[in-house]
Each structure stands twice: as structure tokens, then as C-alpha cells.
Design a protein around this motif. Structure first.
Motif, PDB file in Angstrom:
ATOM      1  N   ARG A 120       2.364   2.285  -3.410  1.00 13.69           N
ATOM      2  CA  ARG A 120       1.300   2.723  -4.413  1.00 13.69           C
ATOM      3  C   ARG A 120       1.418   4.307  -4.437  1.00 13.69           C
ATOM      4  O   ARG A 120       0.621   5.004  -5.198  1.00 13.69           O
ATOM      5  N   ASP A 121       1.766   4.818  -3.328  1.00 13.46           N
ATOM      6  CA  ASP A 121       1.755   6.182  -3.068  1.00 13.46           C
ATOM      7  C   ASP A 121       2.993   6.841  -4.058  1.00 13.46           C
ATOM      8  O   ASP A 121       3.933   6.614  -3.932  1.00 13.46           O
ATOM      9  N   HIS A 122       2.583   7.742  -5.393  1.00  7.80           N
ATOM     10  CA  HIS A 122       3.408   8.020  -6.063  1.00  7.80           C
ATOM     11  C   HIS A 122       4.622   8.735  -5.400  1.00  7.80           C
ATOM     12  O   HIS A 122       5.510   8.869  -6.088  1.00  7.80           O
ATOM     13  N   ARG A 123       4.334   9.431  -4.369  1.00  5.46           N
ATOM     14  CA  ARG A 123       5.386  10.289  -3.571  1.00  5.46           C
ATOM     15  C   ARG A 123       6.327   9.460  -3.001  1.00  5.46           C
ATOM     16  O   ARG A 123       7.588   9.889  -2.627  1.00  5.46           O
ATOM     17  N   ILE A 124       6.071   8.332  -2.858  1.00  2.33           N
ATOM     18  CA  ILE A 124       7.151   7.113  -2.187  1.00  2.33           C
ATOM     19  C   ILE A 124       7.651   6.237  -3.077  1.00  2.33           C
ATOM     20  O   ILE A 124       8.906   6.080  -3.165  1.00  2.33           O
ATOM     21  N   ALA A 172       0.868  -1.331  -0.096  1.00  2.44           N
ATOM     22  CA  ALA A 172      -0.064  -0.052   0.108  1.00  2.44           C
ATOM     23  C   ALA A 172       0.906   1.291  -0.043  1.00  2.44           C
ATOM     24  O   ALA A 172       0.662   2.268  -0.549  1.00  2.44           O
ATOM     25  N   LEU A 173       1.907   1.184   0.803  1.00  3.81           N
ATOM     26  CA  LEU A 173       2.813   2.484   0.707  1.00  3.81           C
ATOM     27  C   LEU A 173       3.620   2.785  -0.562  1.00  3.81           C
ATOM     28  O   LEU A 173       3.574   3.849  -0.878  1.00  3.81           O
ATOM     29  N   SER A 211       7.856   2.195  -5.046  1.00  2.00           N
ATOM     30  CA  SER A 211       7.896   0.970  -4.192  1.00  2.00           C
ATOM     31  C   SER A 211       9.158   0.193  -4.135  1.00  2.00           C
ATOM     32  O   SER A 211       9.451  -0.814  -3.525  1.00  2.00           O
TER      33      SER A 211
END
Length: 444
Positions: A239-243, A236-237, A245
């Protein structure tokens, strides 16, 4: 595209990859090293480094006549328009990068450089190195450029030819343009900057990755304590485009030839100008904690209890290199974990497909018996610890491993093995940041 005459000084991971890849782009490249035996091997197309695609690229360069190997830097730079310095910059006693090899190369080639040529530091060097090299050269007709590498061991050829970006830094616009031209055949943005910014960007990138890895390892520890699932959290983390995979897989800590060295070097640079960098310092401390935490976990799961649970206990290790796809043992987290287990009295037997037990390439490892057969690591062991994510470890005969073990326990520091397969074989699987999976049956 204009074809250049290029010299590459140093034939380690960076130098050999750079030389072979530049030759594949059509340039004429001469690579130099001080090791005459190594040069002779390379001239015959024999590559000592375990690196996917590199032996083939070297042989192609030799066959085309665009790639040559010589002994000595002075010999290589004659007639070269661009000279890449790719020698080691290890950590010195004070944490700073040791530029002894860079200084020696500059001193050696200074009188032999062609007028109008450019000297490029490809090695990871601290801010101020371009100015230091410029002063040492004391030649107004020579350009100095920083062109940091962003190569991952195991995928260095792919990374060189298909990079996210190419960074070229110089305080001389003509020199930067000359180096940028070398990458005309590479589909990536070329980012031109001043020399200091280019020198800093490699450290900035690697230290950010170290922080991200330490973060996810601590997150995995938290998952174990509260009953959460690290795989679901990071899925899930990421999937955040700011972070994103990448670098969100927990493991036994980070290591290799770059991250430990570069974090120390950046902290040293920051300290030297009065800048406190607690975030990077915490990442380094967290990495050491992760290795100590995993050693305690192995002692709890595989030990005999009491004040010295691992004394005289045999432990099998799967993997020794710092990651799969390379034979590099430098600052390997597997070796750091092994050292702590040995310090606590464990008897260690290890297998790694890139680390031979005997013959050419074998290296002595304190406190570790290296074997060429992975099944020997299980014989009479109180548990197995997977340290490196070699793909074929997933396909081992796990019922055979279970039958050989004294205690049916596997500690998977990288969550690499299939827990259901091990459970079916009668093994207890203990991952990182995940709930353990108990045996589905009792081994015969």
C-alpha cells in the motif's frame, strides 16, 4: 501513421512477439529464422511457443499479408527500412552476455542493408553493444538503435501493445526518431535516450525486480521464524506508493530466461569497470539460499529422519516451468529445487500442464519422472510440493489426492492453494511465510 517495411531476425519469444505485434500495428513485417522447419510451421500459422494471444496474432498477420516468414537473415532485410535483431544472448562462461549470435547476424546482413535503414537491437545486450555493432557495420549510412524489450513470458503480447514505456536509445537522432515512429499506435510514453542508457535500463529493471523478490522471500523466512503472516505484511507494505504491490509474493526463488541471466550480466559489467554491486550479488546469493531452504523444509516435513531423510522417499511435484502461463523451463526454480531434492536421494514424480511426458515437446529431465496426470504425482508419495502456480491445481480433487498419498503433507512454495480446502481433505498445508494449517479430519 506511416507504414514501415520491417525485418525481424529471430523468432523466439521476443522476435515472434515483436514481429506479430508490429504487423498488428499496420507495418509490413518479414521474420527470419535459421530453422527451416520452424519457419515452415510459422508460415502455416503454427506457433510452438505457449504464449497467450500470440497464435491468433500470427494468424491474423498472415491472413492480412502483413506478416511473412523466411529462412535466413539476408533474405529478410532486403527492402527493410528497420531491422530488429532478436537473437539469443545467453550467459557466457565469464558471466557476460554472449554476443556471438548478434555478431553473426550483423556480419551476415551488413552488405544487404538498405541505405538509410536502421538496425535495432531488441535482444538484451550489455552497455557498449551499439558502439560494437556500429563498428562492425562500418557503414555511415546505417543507424544503430537500442530498443530493449520489457516482455513477461505469458503476457508478452499484452506487454508489447500496452507497455509502461517504450525506450529508444541511439547516438543518432534521426535513427531514434525512425524507430520511435514505429510505436505511433501504442499508447505509452516513448523515452528517447543515448544508446548506453537504453542498453543499461533493461538490466537495471530486471536486477531491481530480482532484489525485490529476494527481499520478500527472506521476509517470508523471517515470518516463519517469528510467527508473522507474510500475506498481511506484504498487503500493508504494498500500500506504500513508494514500494507498490508488484513482485511482493514469496515463492521458490526467481528464475526464467531473464532474471538469472541479467543479474549475472550486470554484475559482470560492473566488475569490468571496477564498480562493486553488493546489493545485486546478495540477491543472487539469497535466491540460491531460498531454494536450499525449501529443500530442507521438504526434507523435514516429508523425510524419514536421520542423516539422509529423503533417500528413497517419493515426492510429488506440481509444476515444473518457471511460472504459470509458459512452457519455459530455463532456469526454473522448480527444477533447481527438484535437483536438490534428487541430490538428497528423493524419487521425484512431476506433472506440469505445459510439459508433456511423452511425444512431441517432451524433454528428458534428470531425476524426474514426468507424468500427464496430476493425480499420479500423489501415488505413494511422502508429500506433494507445489512449485508452479498453475490455476487448475487449486481445483484438483484434493480428497482423491489425500487418499493416494503415503503421508498427507503438501508444501505450497507459492501460497497458491486454498489451505482450508486441503485441510478439509485431510491434508497438512505448509505455505511460505505463513503458519501451517493442519488436517481437519483423518483421510479414509
Amino acid at each position: 501513421m506511416h507504414r514501415h517495411n520491417i525485418a525481424v531476425i529471430g523468432t523466439g519469444y521476443v522476435g515472434l512477439t515483436a514481429g506479430a505485434c508490429l504487423a498488428s500495428l499496420g507495418h509490413r513485417v518479414v521474420c527470419a529464422d535459421v530453422d527451416a522447419a520452424k519457419v515452415a510451421e510459422l508460415a502455416r500459422g503454427r506457433v510452438r511457443i505457449l504464449e497467450e494471444g500470440l497464435p491468433e496474432l500470427v494468424r491474423a498477420g498472415l491472413d492480412s499479408g502483413r506478416l511473412r516468414f523466411v529462412v535466413g537473415a539476408a533474405e529478410a532485410v532486403r527492402g527493410a527500412r528497420t531491422v530488429f535483431v532478436c537473437v539469443g544472448t545467453p550467459t557466457g562462461p565469464d558471466g557476460r552476455a554472449d554476443l556471438t549470435a548478434v555478431d553473426a547476424v550483423v556480419e551476415e546482413i551488413r552488405p544487404h542493408l538498405e541505405p538509410g535503414s536502421v538496425l535495432v537491437t531488441k535482444s538484451t545486450v550489455p552497455v557498449g553493444t551499439a558502439a560494437r555493432v556500429t563498428a562492425a557495420l562500418d557503414r555511415a549510412d546505417i543507424g544503430v538503435v537500442s530498443n530493449p524489450e520489457f516482455l513477461r513470458e505469458g503476457t508478452s503480447v499484452r506487454d508489447f501493445l500496452n507497455p509502461d514505456r517504450v525506450v529508444v536509445g541511439s547516438d543518432q537522432a534521426w535513427a531514434a526518431a525512425q524507430v520511435a515512429e514505429l510505436y505511433a499506435g501504442v499508447d505509452a510514453p516513448v523515452m528517447i535516450s543515448d544508446a548506453a542508457s537504453a542498453e543499461l535500463v533493461k538490466y537495471a529493471a530486471n536486477c531491481f525486480l530480482a532484489v525485490k523478490l529476494s527481499y520478500v522471500n527472506t521476509l517470508a523466512e523471517l515470518c516463519e521464524q517469528v510467527g508473522a503472516d507474510i500475506d498481511r505484511v506484504t498487503a500493508a507494505l504494498g500500500r506504500d506508493h513508494r514500494i507498490g504491490s508488484a513482485f511482493l509474493r514469496p515463492g521458490p526463488g526467481w528464475g526464467g530466461s531473464c532474471l538469472p541471466k541479467d543479474t549475472r550480466a550486470l554484475l559482470s559489467t560492473a566488475d569490468s569497470v571496477g564498480v562493486d554491486f553488493p546489493l545485486v550479488r546478495a540477491a543472487v546469493d539469497t535466491n540460491a539460499h531460498q531454494q536450499a531452504r525449501l529443500a530442507a523444509k521438504v526434507a523435514r516435513l516429508c523425510g524419514t529422519g536421520g542423516p539422509a531423510p529423503l533417500r528413497g522417499v517419493r515426492i510429488g511435484l506440481l509444476g515444473l516451468t518457471f511460472k504459470a502461463g509458459t512452457d519455459d523451463l530455463r532456469d526454473s526454480p522448480a527444477l533447481a529445487l527438484a535437483a536438490e531434492l534428487a541430490r538428497q536421494g528423493a524419487e521425484l514424480t512431476a506433472h506440469d500442464p505445459a510439459v508433456p511426458a511423452t511425444g512431441p515437446g517432451a524433454v528428458p529431465l534428470d531425476g524426474i519422472t514426468v507424468v500427464d496426470d496430476p493425480y499420479r504425482t500423489a501415488e505413494g508419495a511422502h508429500g506433494l510440493v507445489l512449485c508452479t502456480e498453475w490455476p487448475h491445481f487449486r481445483d484438483l480433487d484434493w480428497p482423491r489426492m489425500a487418499a493416494a498419498l503415503h503421508r498427507p503433507v503438501v508444501v505450497d512454495t507459492r501460497n497458491h492453494l486454498d489451505a482450508a480446502t486441503l485441510s478439509a481433505a485431510g491434508l497438512a498445508w505448509h505455505g511460505t511465510g505463513l503458519s501451517p494449517v493442519e488436517p481437519a479430519l483423518t483421510p479414509a
